[in-house]
Write a protein that holds these residues in place. Structure first.
Motif, PDB file in Angstrom:
ATOM      1  N   GLN A 150       1.131  -1.124   0.243  1.00 24.59           N
ATOM      2  CA  GLN A 150      -0.193  -0.027  -0.087  1.00 24.59           C
ATOM      3  C   GLN A 150       0.968   1.202   0.032  1.00 24.59           C
ATOM      4  O   GLN A 150       0.695   1.811  -0.328  1.00 24.59           O
ATOM      5  N   ALA A 151       2.157   1.086   0.510  1.00 25.88           N
ATOM      6  CA  ALA A 151       2.558   2.555   0.142  1.00 25.88           C
ATOM      7  C   ALA A 151       3.396   2.459  -0.391  1.00 25.88           C
ATOM      8  O   ALA A 151       3.948   3.662  -0.642  1.00 25.88           O
ATOM      9  N   ILE A 152       3.876   1.880  -1.494  1.00 28.89           N
ATOM     10  CA  ILE A 152       4.036   1.714  -2.798  1.00 28.89           C
ATOM     11  C   ILE A 152       3.387   2.637  -3.742  1.00 28.89           C
ATOM     12  O   ILE A 152       3.267   3.311  -4.647  1.00 28.89           O
ATOM     13  N   GLY A 153       2.198   2.326  -3.334  1.00 31.24           N
ATOM     14  CA  GLY A 153       1.109   2.708  -4.319  1.00 31.24           C
ATOM     15  C   GLY A 153       0.279   4.145  -3.988  1.00 31.24           C
ATOM     16  O   GLY A 153       0.634   5.515  -4.747  1.00 31.24           O
ATOM     17  N   LEU A 154       1.049   4.319  -2.489  1.00 34.23           N
ATOM     18  CA  LEU A 154       1.074   6.181  -2.075  1.00 34.23           C
ATOM     19  C   LEU A 154       2.118   6.840  -2.582  1.00 34.23           C
ATOM     20  O   LEU A 154       2.456   8.116  -2.787  1.00 34.23           O
ATOM     21  N   ALA A 155       3.244   5.960  -2.811  1.00 37.93           N
ATOM     22  CA  ALA A 155       4.100   6.909  -3.430  1.00 37.93           C
ATOM     23  C   ALA A 155       4.192   6.983  -4.776  1.00 37.93           C
ATOM     24  O   ALA A 155       4.460   7.922  -5.583  1.00 37.93           O
ATOM     25  N   SER A 156       3.410   6.361  -5.357  1.00 34.32           N
ATOM     26  CA  SER A 156       2.895   6.903  -6.943  1.00 34.32           C
ATOM     27  C   SER A 156       2.230   7.707  -7.443  1.00 34.32           C
ATOM     28  O   SER A 156       2.030   8.596  -7.633  1.00 34.32           O
ATOM     29  N   LEU A 157       1.605   7.781  -5.982  1.00 33.40           N
ATOM     30  CA  LEU A 157       0.169   9.255  -5.912  1.00 33.40           C
ATOM     31  C   LEU A 157       0.872  10.471  -5.694  1.00 33.40           C
ATOM     32  O   LEU A 157       0.818  11.185  -6.214  1.00 33.40           O
ATOM     33  N   VAL A 158       1.734  10.377  -5.198  1.00 37.38           N
ATOM     34  CA  VAL A 158       2.903  11.645  -4.675  1.00 37.38           C
ATOM     35  C   VAL A 158       3.654  11.932  -6.349  1.00 37.38           C
ATOM     36  O   VAL A 158       4.750  13.167  -6.025  1.00 37.38           O
ATOM     37  N   GLY A 159       3.831  11.063  -6.378  1.00 38.76           N
ATOM     38  CA  GLY A 159       5.021  11.247  -7.845  1.00 38.76           C
ATOM     39  C   GLY A 159       6.388  11.005  -7.125  1.00 38.76           C
ATOM     40  O   GLY A 159       7.378  11.474  -7.680  1.00 38.76           O
ATOM     41  N   GLN A 160       6.727  10.093  -6.379  1.00 41.53           N
ATOM     42  CA  GLN A 160       7.772   9.276  -5.318  1.00 41.53           C
ATOM     43  C   GLN A 160       8.172   7.934  -6.118  1.00 41.53           C
ATOM     44  O   GLN A 160       7.368   6.576  -6.435  1.00 41.53           O
ATOM     45  N   ALA A 161       9.184   7.779  -5.688  1.00 46.79           N
ATOM     46  CA  ALA A 161       9.701   6.114  -6.151  1.00 46.79           C
ATOM     47  C   ALA A 161       9.843   5.666  -5.158  1.00 46.79           C
ATOM     48  O   ALA A 161      12.052   6.667  -4.306  1.00 46.79           O
ATOM     49  N   ARG A 162      10.284   4.643  -4.682  1.00 46.25           N
ATOM     50  CA  ARG A 162      10.675   3.895  -3.160  1.00 46.25           C
ATOM     51  C   ARG A 162      10.765   1.915  -4.090  1.00 46.25           C
ATOM     52  O   ARG A 162      10.281   1.602  -3.242  1.00 46.25           O
ATOM     53  N   PRO A 163      11.996   2.296  -4.599  1.00 44.66           N
ATOM     54  CA  PRO A 163      12.669   0.730  -4.940  1.00 44.66           C
ATOM     55  C   PRO A 163      13.341   0.159  -3.656  1.00 44.66           C
ATOM     56  O   PRO A 163      12.881  -1.629  -3.767  1.00 44.66           O
ATOM     57  N   ARG A 164      13.313   0.350  -2.604  1.00 44.41           N
ATOM     58  CA  ARG A 164      13.999   0.073  -2.090  1.00 44.41           C
ATOM     59  C   ARG A 164      12.506  -1.239  -0.807  1.00 44.41           C
ATOM     60  O   ARG A 164      12.671  -1.401  -0.099  1.00 44.41           O
ATOM     61  N   TRP A 165      11.360  -0.226  -0.945  1.00 44.90           N
ATOM     62  CA  TRP A 165      10.339  -0.803  -0.465  1.00 44.90           C
ATOM     63  C   TRP A 165       9.806  -2.204  -1.089  1.00 44.90           C
ATOM     64  O   TRP A 165       9.245  -3.232  -0.409  1.00 44.90           O
ATOM     65  N   ALA A 166      10.079  -1.485  -2.734  1.00 46.62           N
ATOM     66  CA  ALA A 166       9.123  -2.767  -3.238  1.00 46.62           C
ATOM     67  C   ALA A 166      10.634  -3.834  -2.993  1.00 46.62           C
ATOM     68  O   ALA A 166       9.748  -5.391  -2.780  1.00 46.62           O
ATOM     69  N   ALA A 167      11.884  -3.389  -2.956  1.00 43.38           N
ATOM     70  CA  ALA A 167      12.723  -5.422  -2.233  1.00 43.38           C
ATOM     71  C   ALA A 167      12.678  -5.842  -1.436  1.00 43.38           C
ATOM     72  O   ALA A 167      12.188  -6.669  -0.949  1.00 43.38           O
ATOM     73  N   SER A 168      12.320  -4.985  -0.249  1.00 41.68           N
ATOM     74  CA  SER A 168      11.898  -5.110   0.809  1.00 41.68           C
ATOM     75  C   SER A 168      10.201  -6.459   1.089  1.00 41.68           C
ATOM     76  O   SER A 168      10.416  -7.200   1.647  1.00 41.68           O
ATOM     77  N   ALA A 169       9.374  -5.848   0.698  1.00 47.70           N
ATOM     78  CA  ALA A 169       8.121  -6.618   1.041  1.00 47.70           C
ATOM     79  C   ALA A 169       8.735  -8.178  -0.314  1.00 47.70           C
ATOM     80  O   ALA A 169       8.050  -8.695   0.368  1.00 47.70           O
ATOM     81  N   LYS A 170       9.652  -7.963  -1.168  1.00 51.04           N
ATOM     82  CA  LYS A 170       9.660  -9.462  -2.478  1.00 51.04           C
ATOM     83  C   LYS A 170      10.246 -10.525  -1.223  1.00 51.04           C
ATOM     84  O   LYS A 170      10.545 -11.366  -0.950  1.00 51.04           O
ATOM     85  N   ARG A 171      11.422  -9.531  -0.243  1.00 50.84           N
ATOM     86  CA  ARG A 171      12.677 -10.631   0.679  1.00 50.84           C
ATOM     87  C   ARG A 171      11.048 -10.903   2.239  1.00 50.84           C
ATOM     88  O   ARG A 171      11.727 -11.505   2.357  1.00 50.84           O
TER      89      ARG A 171
END
Length: 317
Positions: A150-171
């Motif tokens: 959900q945080a990744i979705g919020l980041a997209s809404l505000v035009g931010q990239a948080r690849p570390r969150w996506a990597a953390s979720a996968k791990r």
């Protein structure tokens, strides 16, 4: 739904905090579940006040205390899934009322909270519950996985990239699925259905998980046992399982579970926490805001509420 939401609002403090019950303690996770219940009933101003409470009370490291009473922290320990859950609530609130300015305002709070979680991720991918690095919980980590999506979705809404969150979720997901020995074994229903509710397991794997544990935790006609060996069904666990099923299309079983919860409903619209069916009495003697919130969310999902179905439907990581 309105009557039940009104019982949550009646307990909400003037500062926006939502304790378990009047004059009781507050924890951030259940505070958010209650706030989401307010949103699905259309009480958006009250829900927003709950998120503003989180923004004002966030600590410099991005976390919250595990417990508050009368506006003061009474258990300073950080509970990782409590801190992460703000992302779920904030996205749900946005989807419920479409207020972009709210997301912009709460984004720094979400950003700090999720960074605090990612910093605590262990080399294995697991995340400890509190201060003991060896205590890692299935339900807690599944909830964190959900929050990261959900945080990744919020980041997209505000035009931010948080690849570390996506990597953390996968791990984190890989650790939960492939290294179950890392996590503390518990006899609680939450450990059974939360990997599905948190989208750690999806598709046929999710279906198999629910079906395999059904007879262990579901008491026919009564609801979900909180703990597999205790004659005690709880409204929160029953509603959350109904929510899990409803957003994944299993409407028949979801509806049946919600019918079970009807016995817990008080005449004012609030809900008893649980029912001890060996003694045939409500126990404990409390009607909690988070139980009401869970019932409202499950009911909304069964009715096809778009915000609830999107936030709690299957996510990818």
């Amino acid at each position: 739904m309105k009557a039940t939401a009104a019982t949550i609002a009646a307990v909400q403090r003037p500062d926006g905090g939502i304790p378990w019950q009047a004059n009781g303690h507050l924890d951030p996770w259940n505070h958010i579940e209650a706030a989401m219940g307010l949103d699905v009933a259309g009480m958006h101003a009250e829900a927003e006040a709950a998120y503003d409470w989180l923004a004002r009370n966030q600590r410099p490291d991005g976390s919250w205390a595990a417990e508050y009473r009368d506006g003061e922290a009474t258990l300073s320990t950080m509970d990782t899934n409590f801190t992460a859950y703000v992302a779920v609530g904030v996205r749900h609130h946005f989807l419920a009322n479409g207020d972009h300015s709210f997301v912009e305002r709460l984004w720094p709070t979400v950003d700090r909270a999720l960074d605090a979680i990612v910093r605590r991720q262990q080399p294995s991918g697991a995340i400890a519950w509190r201060t003991d690095p060896g205590v890692r919980l299935v339900a807690g980590c599944s909830s964190i996985h959900h929050a990261l999506t959900q945080a990744i979705g919020l980041a997209s809404l505000v035009g931010q990239a948080r690849p570390r969150w996506a990597a953390s979720a996968k791990r984190l997901r890989t650790a939960l699925v492939e290294q179950p020995h890392l996590f503390t074994a518990k006899p609680h229903a939450m450990d059974w259905y939360y990997p599905v509710l948190g989208s750690v397991l999806t598709g046929s794997s999710a279906t198999e998980r629910i079906d395999t544990g059904w007879d262990r935790f579901v008491e026919p006609g009564l609801g979900v046992r909180c703990v597999d060996h205790e004659p005690w069904v709880t409204g929160g666990e029953t509603a959350e399982l109904a929510l899990t099923l409803a957003v994944r299309g299993d409407r028949t079983r979801a509806a049946a579970l919600l019918e079970c919860i009807a016995r817990l409903r008080h005449e004012d619209g609030s809900y008893w926490t649980g029912y001890q069916f060996a003694d045939k009495e409500f126990w404990p003697d409390e009607r909690t805001t988070w139980t009401a919130g869970a019932v409202l969310l499950a009911t909304a999902a069964l009715n096809g509420d778009p915000a609830t179905c999107k936030v709690f439907g299957e996510q990818t990581s």
